[in-house]
Design a protein around this motif. Structure first.
Motif, mmCIF file in Angstrom:
data_model
loop_
_atom_site.group_PDB
_atom_site.id
_atom_site.type_symbol
_atom_site.label_atom_id
_atom_site.label_comp_id
_atom_site.label_asym_id
_atom_site.label_seq_id
_atom_site.Cartn_x
_atom_site.Cartn_y
_atom_site.Cartn_z
ATOM 1 N N MET A 48 37.662 35.203 40.845
ATOM 2 C CA MET A 48 39.377 35.647 40.975
ATOM 3 C C MET A 48 39.678 36.737 42.311
ATOM 4 N N LYS A 49 38.102 37.920 42.520
ATOM 5 C CA LYS A 49 38.583 37.931 44.395
ATOM 6 C C LYS A 49 39.179 37.312 45.243
ATOM 7 N N ASP A 50 38.462 35.721 45.035
ATOM 8 C CA ASP A 50 38.861 34.951 45.620
ATOM 9 C C ASP A 50 40.607 34.380 45.729
ATOM 10 N N VAL A 51 40.642 34.483 44.784
ATOM 11 C CA VAL A 51 42.219 33.939 44.429
ATOM 12 C C VAL A 51 42.805 34.810 44.358
ATOM 13 N N ALA A 52 42.847 36.340 44.540
ATOM 14 C CA ALA A 52 43.387 37.573 45.109
ATOM 15 C C ALA A 52 43.594 37.449 46.783
ATOM 16 N N LEU A 53 42.347 37.543 47.120
ATOM 17 C CA LEU A 53 42.293 37.752 48.939
ATOM 18 C C LEU A 53 43.404 36.169 48.840
ATOM 19 N N LYS A 54 43.607 35.279 48.683
ATOM 20 C CA LYS A 54 44.139 33.666 49.622
ATOM 21 C C LYS A 54 46.114 34.270 48.409
ATOM 22 N N ALA A 55 45.972 35.488 47.573
ATOM 23 C CA ALA A 55 46.810 35.042 47.083
ATOM 24 C C ALA A 55 48.275 36.638 47.702
ATOM 25 N N GLY A 56 46.798 37.235 47.802
ATOM 26 C CA GLY A 56 47.443 38.218 48.755
ATOM 27 C C GLY A 56 47.451 39.471 47.933
ATOM 28 N N VAL A 57 47.374 39.593 46.565
ATOM 29 C CA VAL A 57 47.729 40.067 45.438
ATOM 30 C C VAL A 57 45.958 40.945 45.712
ATOM 31 N N SER A 58 45.841 41.967 44.255
ATOM 32 C CA SER A 58 44.910 42.602 43.947
ATOM 33 C C SER A 58 44.239 41.550 42.520
ATOM 34 N N THR A 87 45.657 41.973 39.881
ATOM 35 C CA THR A 87 47.504 41.192 39.230
ATOM 36 C C THR A 87 46.541 39.908 38.668
ATOM 37 N N VAL A 88 45.879 38.999 38.782
ATOM 38 C CA VAL A 88 45.377 38.211 38.733
ATOM 39 C C VAL A 88 44.836 38.273 37.545
ATOM 40 N N SER A 89 44.369 38.686 37.344
ATOM 41 C CA SER A 89 43.714 38.818 35.981
ATOM 42 C C SER A 89 44.790 38.588 34.817
ATOM 43 N N ARG A 114 54.123 35.968 39.441
ATOM 44 C CA ARG A 114 53.337 35.123 38.904
ATOM 45 C C ARG A 114 53.336 33.641 39.069
ATOM 46 N N GLU A 115 54.549 33.096 39.435
ATOM 47 C CA GLU A 115 54.245 32.030 39.870
ATOM 48 C C GLU A 115 53.839 31.499 41.422
ATOM 49 N N HIS A 116 53.273 33.019 41.746
ATOM 50 C CA HIS A 116 53.078 32.035 43.963
ATOM 51 C C HIS A 116 51.262 32.510 42.980
ATOM 52 N N VAL A 117 50.657 32.892 42.273
ATOM 53 C CA VAL A 117 49.238 33.586 41.475
ATOM 54 C C VAL A 117 48.795 31.647 41.059
ATOM 55 N N GLN A 118 49.288 31.652 40.302
ATOM 56 C CA GLN A 118 49.917 30.629 39.710
ATOM 57 C C GLN A 118 49.374 28.906 40.653
ATOM 58 N N ALA A 119 50.565 28.906 41.513
ATOM 59 C CA ALA A 119 50.745 27.810 42.619
ATOM 60 C C ALA A 119 49.046 28.014 43.354
ATOM 61 N N VAL A 120 48.349 29.533 43.534
ATOM 62 C CA VAL A 120 47.163 29.641 44.154
ATOM 63 C C VAL A 120 46.219 29.405 43.426
ATOM 64 N N ILE A 121 46.093 29.803 41.962
ATOM 65 C CA ILE A 121 45.012 29.424 41.362
ATOM 66 C C ILE A 121 44.849 27.959 40.671
ATOM 67 N N PRO A 146 38.830 30.466 34.526
ATOM 68 C CA PRO A 146 38.267 31.941 33.839
ATOM 69 C C PRO A 146 36.717 31.474 33.580
ATOM 70 N N ASN A 147 35.701 32.286 34.168
ATOM 71 C CA ASN A 147 34.317 32.339 33.003
ATOM 72 C C ASN A 147 34.386 33.245 31.870
ATOM 73 N N THR A 148 34.503 32.322 30.773
ATOM 74 C CA THR A 148 34.405 32.811 29.712
ATOM 75 C C THR A 148 32.996 34.012 28.966
ATOM 76 N N HIS A 149 32.011 33.316 29.727
ATOM 77 C CA HIS A 149 30.211 33.833 29.617
ATOM 78 C C HIS A 149 30.709 35.421 30.335
ATOM 79 N N ALA A 150 31.091 35.331 31.719
ATOM 80 C CA ALA A 150 31.109 36.371 32.480
ATOM 81 C C ALA A 150 32.225 36.787 31.592
ATOM 82 N N ARG A 151 33.379 37.186 31.423
ATOM 83 C CA ARG A 151 34.332 38.261 30.464
ATOM 84 C C ARG A 151 33.924 38.373 29.702
ATOM 85 N N ALA A 152 32.801 37.457 28.481
ATOM 86 C CA ALA A 152 32.284 38.505 27.726
ATOM 87 C C ALA A 152 31.370 39.344 27.385
ATOM 88 N N LEU A 153 30.843 39.078 28.622
ATOM 89 C CA LEU A 153 29.742 40.320 29.073
ATOM 90 C C LEU A 153 30.331 41.755 29.692
#
Length: 337
Positions: free
Chosen positions: A1-11, A14-16, A30-37, A44-51
């Motif tokens: 998620m941090k990598d996506v944020a860095l490439k998209a130029g957002v926090s 925001t990606v979350s 939203r459209e810009h972040v989705q394009a980068v994603i 998304p890592n569901t196990h990490a999110r659960a933790l």
């Protein structure tokens, strides 16, 4: 998620918000972040999110064998409710092994899943009561255990047996016979009790020799065939058969027809459950409707209510009522001489 944020130029937050769909994000952002994603093939890592959240958005279903029509309907109900609540579903088959059922429960809990729906007759009441004290979201379907009644979702099997017998008697049948599952199980006992109540109220009687139990039965088509053949070969005196479930009823119909008897002209048959196969059998099977999908959906909602403290579901009546479905496998012989 941090990598996506860095490439998209957002926090990262925001990606979350874009990923979860929660929170306010401008349409262009939203459209810009989705394009980068999409470009980065981020998942998304569901196990990490659960933790991180200390919460697993998952429903665990434990069933004897999901390939059977009855258990498959339970799975559909659980999954439909889970989808509506934005939860995922894990399904484990136990094949009637108590050890497999216990292992499945432990496996779910090791993954952080506390919302567990279990359909089993292989685990004893005492063990399930103990597990219910340990697992906040444990719910038992198709079974009633008094000490944890608020965790059970079941149907009135006595009433189901009664209305099946009342229907046959109303069609003029006085010589009834029963083909049923293992005599040690609760469901067959309750349905037989209801049948006997209706028969006695009508001033009739079912001799014990007209109640046939499957040995190591799982209530399938083959057991229905076997007991139907036994009825004919032993020359039991009957005009109508009450089967433990639809699978046994259809097995009985097939065996009767293979032996040269017509259904319902010579022998009437009624089932129990109202599975999809009732409408593809010949004749179409009259049966008792078991609201299986609705039971499973309610069980899922109840499990989440128990873990979330939702009083809107907790405390509601958990017993569902069966109903008669009349098709063409029962003949009216009331006016026969």
């Amino acid at each position: 998620m941090k990598d996506v944020a860095l490439k998209a130029g957002v926090s990262p937050s925001t990606v979350s918000r874009v990923v979860s769909g929660n929170g306010r994000v401008g349409q262009k952002c939203r459209e810009h972040v989705q394009a980068v994603i999409k470009q980065m093939n981020y998942r998304p890592n569901t196990h990490a999110r659960a933790l991180a959240c200390n919460r697993v958005e998952m429903i665990g279903l434990i069933t004897p064998n999901v390939s059977t029509p009855f258990n498959g309907s339970i799975a559909i109900g659980v999954e439909e409710a889970a989808i509506e609540l934005d939860y995922k579903t894990l399904i484990t088959n136990t094949f009637r092994s108590p050890e497999a059922a216990i292992n499945a429960i432990e496996s779910f809990r090791e993954q952080g899943c506390e919302n567990i729906i279990i359909h089993t007759h292989s685990i004893d009441d005492v063990t399930l009561v103990k597990l219910a004290k340990e697992i906040k979201g444990l719910v038992v379907v198709n079974r009633f255990i008094a000490p944890i009644a608020q965790r059970c979702v079941w149907i009135d099997n006595v009433y189901g047996g009664r209305i099946a017998a009342e229907y046959l008697i109303a069609q003029g049948h006085k010589k009834l016979t029963i083909i049923t599952d293992d005599k040690t199980a609760r469901d067959p006992k309750d349905r037989i009790l209801g049948i006997k109540q209706a028969v006695e109220d009508a001033g009739l009687h079912i001799p014990e020799e007209r109640i046939l139990f499957g040995i190591n039965s799982i209530g399938n088509i083959e057991h229905g065939r076997k007991l139907a053949r036994q009825l004919i070969e032993e020359k039991r005196d009957f005009t109508a058969v009450l089967a433990y479930n639809d699978m046994m009823a259809i097995g009985a119909i097939n065996e009767f027809q293979d032996m040269g008897y017509k259904v319902p002209e010579d022998i009437s048959v009624i089932g129990f459950d109202d599975l999809f196969i009732c409408e593809v059998s010949r004749p179409h099977l009259s049966t008792i409707h078991y609201p299986i999908v609705e039971v499973a959906k309610f069980a899922t909602q109840l499990s989440l209510a128990l873990t979330n403290g939702d009083e809107g579901v907790i405390g509601k009546a958990n017993m569902f009522m069966p109903s008669l479905v009349e098709r063409s496998s029962v003949k009216n012989i009331k006016n026969n001489k």
